[in-house]
Scaffold this motif. Structure first.
Motif, PDB file in Angstrom:
ATOM      1  N   LEU B  74       0.720  -1.070   0.145  1.00 25.20           N
ATOM      2  CA  LEU B  74      -0.010   0.001   0.396  1.00 25.20           C
ATOM      3  C   LEU B  74       1.013   1.529   0.107  1.00 25.20           C
ATOM      4  CD1 LEU B  74      -1.900  -1.581   2.973  1.00 25.20           C
ATOM      5  CD2 LEU B  74      -3.295  -1.665   0.548  1.00 25.20           C
ATOM      6  N   SER B  75       1.289   2.096  -0.754  1.00 24.58           N
ATOM      7  CA  SER B  75       2.406   2.299  -0.770  1.00 24.58           C
ATOM      8  C   SER B  75       1.507   4.258  -0.825  1.00 24.58           C
ATOM      9  CB  SER B  75       3.239   2.836  -2.618  1.00 24.58           C
ATOM     10  OG  SER B  75       1.840   1.865  -3.266  1.00 24.58           O
ATOM     11  N   GLY B  76       2.562   4.835   0.091  1.00 26.05           N
ATOM     12  CA  GLY B  76       2.457   6.099   0.217  1.00 26.05           C
ATOM     13  C   GLY B  76       2.022   6.670   2.081  1.00 26.05           C
ATOM     14  N   GLY B  77       2.267   5.524   2.510  1.00 20.98           N
ATOM     15  CA  GLY B  77       1.950   5.924   3.972  1.00 20.98           C
ATOM     16  C   GLY B  77       0.393   5.178   4.398  1.00 20.98           C
ATOM     17  N   ASN B  78       0.352   3.949   4.458  1.00 20.96           N
ATOM     18  CA  ASN B  78      -1.281   4.257   4.621  1.00 20.96           C
ATOM     19  C   ASN B  78      -1.718   4.323   6.196  1.00 20.96           C
ATOM     20  OD1 ASN B  78      -3.876   3.427   4.654  1.00 20.96           O
ATOM     21  ND2 ASN B  78      -3.537   1.237   6.276  1.00 20.96           N
ATOM     22  N   ASP B  79      -2.666   5.133   6.543  1.00 20.72           N
ATOM     23  CA  ASP B  79      -2.434   5.475   8.016  1.00 20.72           C
ATOM     24  C   ASP B  79      -3.754   4.323   8.767  1.00 20.72           C
ATOM     25  OD1 ASP B  79      -3.743   6.426  10.454  1.00 20.72           O
ATOM     26  OD2 ASP B  79      -5.959   7.995   9.370  1.00 20.72           O
ATOM     27  N   GLY B  80      -2.451   3.408   9.232  1.00 21.65           N
ATOM     28  CA  GLY B  80      -3.262   2.723  10.315  1.00 21.65           C
ATOM     29  C   GLY B  80      -3.760   2.660  11.422  1.00 21.65           C
ATOM     30  N   LEU B  81      -4.071   3.542  11.747  1.00 12.49           N
ATOM     31  CA  LEU B  81      -5.292   4.487  12.342  1.00 12.49           C
ATOM     32  C   LEU B  81      -6.302   4.479  12.307  1.00 12.49           C
ATOM     33  CD1 LEU B  81      -4.627   4.835  16.099  1.00 12.49           C
ATOM     34  CD2 LEU B  81      -4.262   6.787  15.471  1.00 12.49           C
ATOM     35  N   ASN B  82      -6.712   4.717  11.405  1.00 14.36           N
ATOM     36  CA  ASN B  82      -8.015   4.799  10.450  1.00 14.36           C
ATOM     37  C   ASN B  82      -8.462   3.354  10.070  1.00 14.36           C
ATOM     38  OD1 ASN B  82      -8.571   6.901  11.726  1.00 14.36           O
ATOM     39  ND2 ASN B  82      -9.586   7.965  10.100  1.00 14.36           N
ATOM     40  N   THR B  83      -7.008   2.314  10.023  1.00 14.09           N
ATOM     41  CA  THR B  83      -7.278   1.032   9.615  1.00 14.09           C
ATOM     42  C   THR B  83      -7.812   0.172  10.246  1.00 14.09           C
ATOM     43  OG1 THR B  83      -5.723   1.890   7.797  1.00 14.09           O
ATOM     44  CG2 THR B  83      -6.285  -0.819   7.574  1.00 14.09           C
ATOM     45  N   VAL B  84      -6.631   0.221  11.619  1.00 14.54           N
ATOM     46  CA  VAL B  84      -7.596  -1.061  12.772  1.00 14.54           C
ATOM     47  C   VAL B  84      -7.691   0.267  13.581  1.00 14.54           C
ATOM     48  CG1 VAL B  84      -6.614  -2.942  14.140  1.00 14.54           C
ATOM     49  CG2 VAL B  84      -5.939  -2.492  11.126  1.00 14.54           C
ATOM     50  N   ILE B  85      -8.946   0.322  14.029  1.00 16.76           N
ATOM     51  CA  ILE B  85      -9.082   1.375  15.244  1.00 16.76           C
ATOM     52  C   ILE B  85      -9.178   1.503  16.901  1.00 16.76           C
ATOM     53  CG2 ILE B  85     -10.894   3.551  15.058  1.00 16.76           C
ATOM     54  CD1 ILE B  85     -11.583   2.779  12.213  1.00 16.76           C
ATOM     55  N   PRO B  86      -7.994   1.899  17.720  1.00 19.00           N
ATOM     56  CA  PRO B  86      -8.833   1.674  18.868  1.00 19.00           C
ATOM     57  C   PRO B  86      -9.885   2.157  19.251  1.00 19.00           C
ATOM     58  CG  PRO B  86      -7.048   2.927  18.689  1.00 19.00           C
ATOM     59  CD  PRO B  86      -7.827   2.471  16.996  1.00 19.00           C
ATOM     60  N   TYR B  87     -11.069   1.934  19.016  1.00 18.78           N
ATOM     61  CA  TYR B  87     -12.285   2.805  18.733  1.00 18.78           C
ATOM     62  C   TYR B  87     -12.925   3.084  20.419  1.00 18.78           C
ATOM     63  CZ  TYR B  87     -15.197  -1.254  20.053  1.00 18.78           C
ATOM     64  OH  TYR B  87     -15.724  -2.675  19.907  1.00 18.78           O
ATOM     65  N   LYS B  88     -12.698   2.357  21.410  1.00 12.38           N
ATOM     66  CA  LYS B  88     -13.202   2.813  22.758  1.00 12.38           C
ATOM     67  C   LYS B  88     -12.540   3.688  23.333  1.00 12.38           C
ATOM     68  CE  LYS B  88     -16.092  -1.434  22.971  1.00 12.38           C
ATOM     69  NZ  LYS B  88     -16.672  -2.943  23.608  1.00 12.38           N
ATOM     70  N   ASP B  89     -11.155   3.759  22.706  1.00 13.00           N
ATOM     71  CA  ASP B  89     -10.354   5.234  23.071  1.00 13.00           C
ATOM     72  C   ASP B  89     -10.905   5.973  22.895  1.00 13.00           C
ATOM     73  OD1 ASP B  89      -7.891   6.580  23.973  1.00 13.00           O
ATOM     74  OD2 ASP B  89      -6.180   4.937  23.098  1.00 13.00           O
ATOM     75  N   ARG B 350       0.723   7.168  10.022  1.00 15.63           N
ATOM     76  CA  ARG B 350       0.662   8.310   9.899  1.00 15.63           C
ATOM     77  C   ARG B 350       0.587   8.803  11.135  1.00 15.63           C
ATOM     78  NH1 ARG B 350       0.786   9.660   4.420  1.00 15.63           N
ATOM     79  NH2 ARG B 350       0.178  11.603   4.955  1.00 15.63           N
ATOM     80  N   ARG B 351       0.714  10.128  11.384  1.00 16.62           N
ATOM     81  CA  ARG B 351       0.452  10.767  12.729  1.00 16.62           C
ATOM     82  C   ARG B 351      -0.700  10.419  13.382  1.00 16.62           C
ATOM     83  NH1 ARG B 351       3.962  14.990  12.662  1.00 16.62           N
ATOM     84  NH2 ARG B 351       4.854  14.063  11.648  1.00 16.62           N
ATOM     85  N   PRO B 352      -0.631  10.448  14.990  1.00 12.60           N
ATOM     86  CA  PRO B 352      -2.276  10.077  15.256  1.00 12.60           C
ATOM     87  C   PRO B 352      -3.223  11.253  15.384  1.00 12.60           C
ATOM     88  CG  PRO B 352      -0.284   9.523  17.154  1.00 12.60           C
ATOM     89  CD  PRO B 352       0.000   9.782  15.414  1.00 12.60           C
ATOM     90  N   THR B 353      -2.292  12.815  15.549  1.00 15.12           N
ATOM     91  CA  THR B 353      -3.116  13.567  15.593  1.00 15.12           C
ATOM     92  C   THR B 353      -2.952  14.027  14.250  1.00 15.12           C
ATOM     93  OG1 THR B 353      -1.796  14.053  17.272  1.00 15.12           O
ATOM     94  CG2 THR B 353      -3.159  15.930  16.542  1.00 15.12           C
ATOM     95  N   GLU B 354      -4.737  14.709  13.630  1.00 16.82           N
ATOM     96  CA  GLU B 354      -4.644  14.924  12.293  1.00 16.82           C
ATOM     97  C   GLU B 354      -4.117  16.671  12.295  1.00 16.82           C
ATOM     98  OE1 GLU B 354      -9.337  14.594  12.080  1.00 16.82           O
ATOM     99  OE2 GLU B 354      -9.003  17.045  11.713  1.00 16.82           O
ATOM    100  N   ASN B 355      -4.011  17.092  11.313  1.00 17.92           N
ATOM    101  CA  ASN B 355      -3.461  18.285  10.892  1.00 17.92           C
ATOM    102  C   ASN B 355      -4.149  19.463  10.774  1.00 17.92           C
ATOM    103  OD1 ASN B 355      -4.079  18.164   8.403  1.00 17.92           O
ATOM    104  ND2 ASN B 355      -1.863  17.170   7.453  1.00 17.92           N
ATOM    105  N   ALA B 356      -4.100  20.520  10.532  1.00 21.38           N
ATOM    106  CA  ALA B 356      -5.307  21.354  10.195  1.00 21.38           C
ATOM    107  C   ALA B 356      -5.797  21.212   8.790  1.00 21.38           C
ATOM    108  CB  ALA B 356      -4.150  22.719  10.210  1.00 21.38           C
ATOM    109  N   SER B 357      -5.531  20.271   7.844  1.00 16.77           N
ATOM    110  CA  SER B 357      -5.513  19.743   6.278  1.00 16.77           C
ATOM    111  C   SER B 357      -6.128  18.959   6.233  1.00 16.77           C
ATOM    112  CB  SER B 357      -4.649  19.609   5.452  1.00 16.77           C
ATOM    113  OG  SER B 357      -2.978  20.241   5.653  1.00 16.77           O
TER     114      SER B 357
END
Lengths: 431, 433
Positions: B74-89, B350-357
């Motif tokens: 998966l090229s480009g750096g897949n956002d793991g945190l929105n793929t497998v989600i620690p949804y109760k955190d 990817r970074r856990p904190t979203e950016n302004a974009s």
């Protein structure tokens, strides 16, 4: 003879392919004059076609149906626009009298690799492309600054959403890693601070780029050991002035025009020219073309044509009658679709283009091209195979191979059959 | 280049030719730690299964030669945190106010983790015990570069710029290479498949195009003969010239096999009309064709979601879920479920904190998937903490080479020692034994 061989190399590497008559004419003036001829094109954009108008920005809230309609219109304008721009550019490469200008446009497109699948505005892509024509041989710092503030780059690396307090690091990282210094010559801190310096730039719906002081982080930043209230231009100037940038960009030019990685000795004349002219690319290239590294022996043992140089070279050398659209399609099936580099690193280079499937593909695409060349009708004999080799850049063909090929030539499509094999063979692809 | 450095060989049928500059596989870091392994077999919720096991599996093939590894990049750096989600955190929603997935939309698979809503097929496979999720994977000291990161994943070497790919290098252990021992989709050969000996057939798009089409009335055999001939006499030419003639040679060898494969296959499902769907169908076709490919490789891109991530990433996850769902249904319907394992990877998370974009910048550790009938399903390793970060990035939990070690040693049957620098790495127990 030596002069003709080197002139031919120049017209195939700095230019994008030339007929034997063109090589003869340039040789008559001498190598140094041929270098000046190819370098000294007018630094101006070329006459590009109008792109289809972009749908106007809606002035009110749209209904669901209206939104769907607008999306459809945008998709259509995007598709038609980029197809028009790409076909025009491909045709420029085929027909231009300033081949280095188009070659540099491709080089810079690959260097500042920007893709329309994210930008989705053909007019922005074309504007960037014209920048490469107008400024591609000028000072690197000027080109970098112009590219950084073009709407295409502001969209591609998210400059237009990089705002004070919430930096987006995309531009800051890639400009250092891929456009200037190269990896290992900056820190994560430099990325974060460079992103802050690059804030404040916006693109309006109609493509006007403006600086908005409210979005700019005007605090102090420390980048590459220097501290100050830097902005985007300061950041670009800082990067362009670093010796690592001269080396990084110089090496990329060397790989593009000669092949493989340069040694320090290879780079020395280019870096001298860079330092004397504050990075004027025309002077850097002059130094390269006049240097000891720019010889047939060296250049043909270290180089593999990318899909564009392979296709355009064949077309120019064989005078293939083909439209810009058809060229674009040929490049697309070879994974080198103009305006769509695969990522910000650009296309792969050198041996990455050699694979079994790529070779079969080149063979089959060559079949299409040779059928469109008026120069190739009829049967072939041994002497004709030699002429063909000259037409394709002066490629070496041993007597043995020439004999084998000539044996295939005694039929009405003989010349075409032989040309197809040579185009997908080692000599031409390394030329 | 010193004589002691290793040079990858490029292939011909008759000879091995020296090619390119190899670099020594240097001594890397010691293994980063013992893997933290957790089984989840007794915590799996009994979700209804939408993928029937159409053909009962025959169990894991005893001979590793009968197993196939499919690698999906998966090229480009897949956002793991929105793929497998620690949804109760609750931190997840705080860090991602606009790009976070809603609790009500995600697909829970364990008490703590849920999959992206587009990954329904994978959630089902997890429920059946055929999907492993390896958490927090990356190389040591992430450097956030697409290119260096990809290179490290491809070569398994985070210390030196290696020239050999981890798969190509492993396949070098075979004394004899069948002509289609490995294949990738696309025009260019991925670095992972580069070995000292010939490995890869990069197959381009469609199998039926993998044949010479000469103009006029030339016999394709005459074409082959010409390139063979050039191959035999290019010794004084450049290394690239040799590579070109060698590639023609491999192509000729593979053409008959590929033609047979292209002819003898009917998909059991309709694949989604995406590039990934088409690629996975070709992979299934190759597997069904039984050409002896040990490794099949494909890549899909677009994961570099710095801005407006939700729309792009949702679409890509949909492609992934639908593509893998169709692929697995097709593979099992043709009776290959137990002999095929597929793994995904991306150069970084990817970074856990979203950016302004409304996007995310380059990050570090991320989960990867391993699926297959012989895969021991469950979650491997600890989910990285969202509060204990390393300069804003998720901490790496497991060295990616622990996954490679499992693939090489426990699936493909190769000794991973010389392939994975800095080892030994403890193979994750990803497969049924």
């Amino acid at each position: 003879m030596g002069d003709r061989e080197r002139v031919q190399l120049l017209l195939w590497r700095a230019g994008m392919g030339a007929t034997p008559a063109q090589v003869d004419a340039a040789t008559a003036k001498g190598y140094a004059a041929a270098v000046e001829d190819i370098l000294n094109y007018a630094d101006a954009p070329a006459n590009a076609p109008d792109l289809p108008p972009w749908p106007a920005q809606p002035k009110k809230q749209l209904s669901g149906e209206e939104k769907t309609q607008l999306t459809k219109e945008i998709n259509q304008a995007n598709q038609q626009g980029i197809t028009t721009a790409a076909a025009w550019w491909a045709n420029q490469m085929r027909t231009t009298d300033a081949p280095l200008q188009e070659n540099l446009a491709l080089f810079w497109h690959n260097h500042f690799a920007t893709a329309n699948d994210k930008v989705r505005r053909p007019a922005y892509m074309l504007a960037q492309n014209q920048l490469f024509r107008a400024q591609g041989a000028g000072k690197f710092v000027d080109l970098l600054i112009a590219v950084s503030k073009g709407p295409a780059m502001l969209y591609w690396l998210d400059g237009q959403t990089n705002v004070k307090g919430h930096p987006n690091e995309n531009w800051a990282r890639e400009v250092m890693e891929l456009f200037t210094l190269g990896i290992g010559n900056y820190t994560e801190q430099d990325v974060r601070e460079g992103a802050r310096a690059s804030t404040g730039w916006t693109v309006s719906y109609d493509g006007q780029v403006k600086f908005d002081p409210k979005r700019f982080d005007d605090g102090s930043k420390t980048i590459l050991g220097q501290t100050g209230n830097f902005n985007l231009d300061d950041f670009s100037r800082m990067l362009a002035g670093k010796p690592q940038t001269a080396k990084y960009v110089g090496s990329k030019l060397f790989r593009w025009f000669v092949g493989d990685d340069p040694t320090d000795a290879d780079l020395a004349p280019m870096l001298d020219a860079w330092n004397q002219t504050e990075g004027e690319i025309r002077s850097v290239l002059r130094a390269l073309f006049l240097s000891d590294a720019f010889t047939v022996e060296r250049a043909t043992s270290a180089h593999i044509k990318n899909p564009a140089s392979w296709t355009i070279g064949a077309i120019r050398g064989l005078e293939v009658d083909i439209t810009g659209d058809q060229i674009v399609q040929m490049l697309q099936v070879q994974d080198m679709r103009l305006f769509y580099p695969p990522n910000v690193g650009g296309w792969p280079n050198g041996p990455a283009w050699i694979s079994p499937s790529n070779q079969v593909l080149r063979f089959n695409l060559a079949g299409g091209m040779v059928m469109k060349s008026g120069a190739l009708s009829g049967t072939a004999d041994n002497a004709w195979v030699g002429e063909l080799a000259d037409r394709l850049g002066g490629i070496p063909i041993s007597d043995d191979v020439r004999g084998k090929l000539t044996a295939l030539g005694n039929n009405p499509n003989g010349r075409r059959a032989i040309a197809q094999i040579i185009l997908a063979g080692p000599g031409f692809q390394a030329r | 280049m010193s004589d002691h450095e290793r040079e990858p060989f490029m292939p011909t049928r008759r000879q091995f030719l020296k090619y390119g500059a190899g670099s020594a596989l240097g001594i890397g870091l010691a293994a980063s730690g013992i893997p933290l392994f957790k089984g989840f077999s007794n915590q799996i919720s009994a979700a209804p299964l939408s993928i029937p096991n159409l053909t009962p599996g025959a169990g894991i093939p005893a001979n590793p030669e009968d197993r196939t590894l499919v690698v999906l990049q998966l090229s480009g750096g897949n956002d793991g945190l929105n793929t497998v989600i620690p949804y109760k955190d609750s931190t997840y929603q705080q860090l991602r106010p606009t790009i976070g997935q809603k609790l009500s939309d995600v697909l829970p698979i364990t008490d703590n983790l849920a999959l992206h809503p587009g990954l329904k097929s994978l959630a089902d496979l997890f429920g059946k015990g055929n999907l492993a999720i390896v958490e927090g994977v990356e190389y040591p000291h992430p450097n956030f570069s697409h290119f260096r990161g990809t290179e490290i994943w491809m070569t398994a070497d985070d210390q030196n710029v290696g020239s050999l790919g981890w798969i190509g290098h492993a396949l070098d252990h075979l004394s004899n290479h069948p002509s289609l021992v490995a294949a990738s989709l696309g025009v260019t050969t991925p670095r992972a498949l580069v070995g000292m000996q010939p490995t890869d057939i990069a197959l381009g798009g469609s199998l039926k195009d993998f044949v010479y089409r000469p103009v006029g009335k030339i016999d394709p055999g005459a074409v082959s003969a010409i390139y063979d001939y050039m191959n035999s006499i290019t010794s004084s030419d450049s290394k690239y010239a040799k590579l070109i003639t060698a590639s023609h040679s491999i192509a000729q060898d593979a053409m008959a096999g590929v033609a047979k494969v292209a002819a003898g296959y009917t998909p059991a499902v309709t694949y989604p009309k995406t590039q990934l769907g088409a690629g996975l169908q070709t992979v299934a076709q190759m597997i069904h064709g039984g050409v002896g490919a040990r490794v099949l490789y494909l890549a899909t891109g677009g994961f570099d979601t710095h801005s407006n991530e939700r729309e792009t990433h949702d679409r890509l996850m949909g492609y992934l879920g639908e593509g893998l769902g169709a692929f697995w249904q097709d593979i099992t319907a043709h009776g290959h479920g137990d002999s095929v394992a597929l793994m995904t990877f991306s150069e970084f998370g990817r970074r856990p904190t979203e950016n302004a974009s409304r996007g995310t910048d380059h990050g570090s550790a991320a989960p990867l998937f391993v699926m297959g009938g012989s895969v021991k399903g469950g979650v491997y390793g600890d989910t990285p903490s969202l509060t204990d970060l390393d300069n804003g990035n998720l901490k790496v939990q497991q060295d990616f080479r622990q996954v490679y070690a499992a693939m090489l040693q426990n699936w493909l049957g190769f000794d991973p020692t010389d392939v994975l620098p800095g080892g030994p790495y403890q193979a994750l127990p990803l497969f049924n034994s």
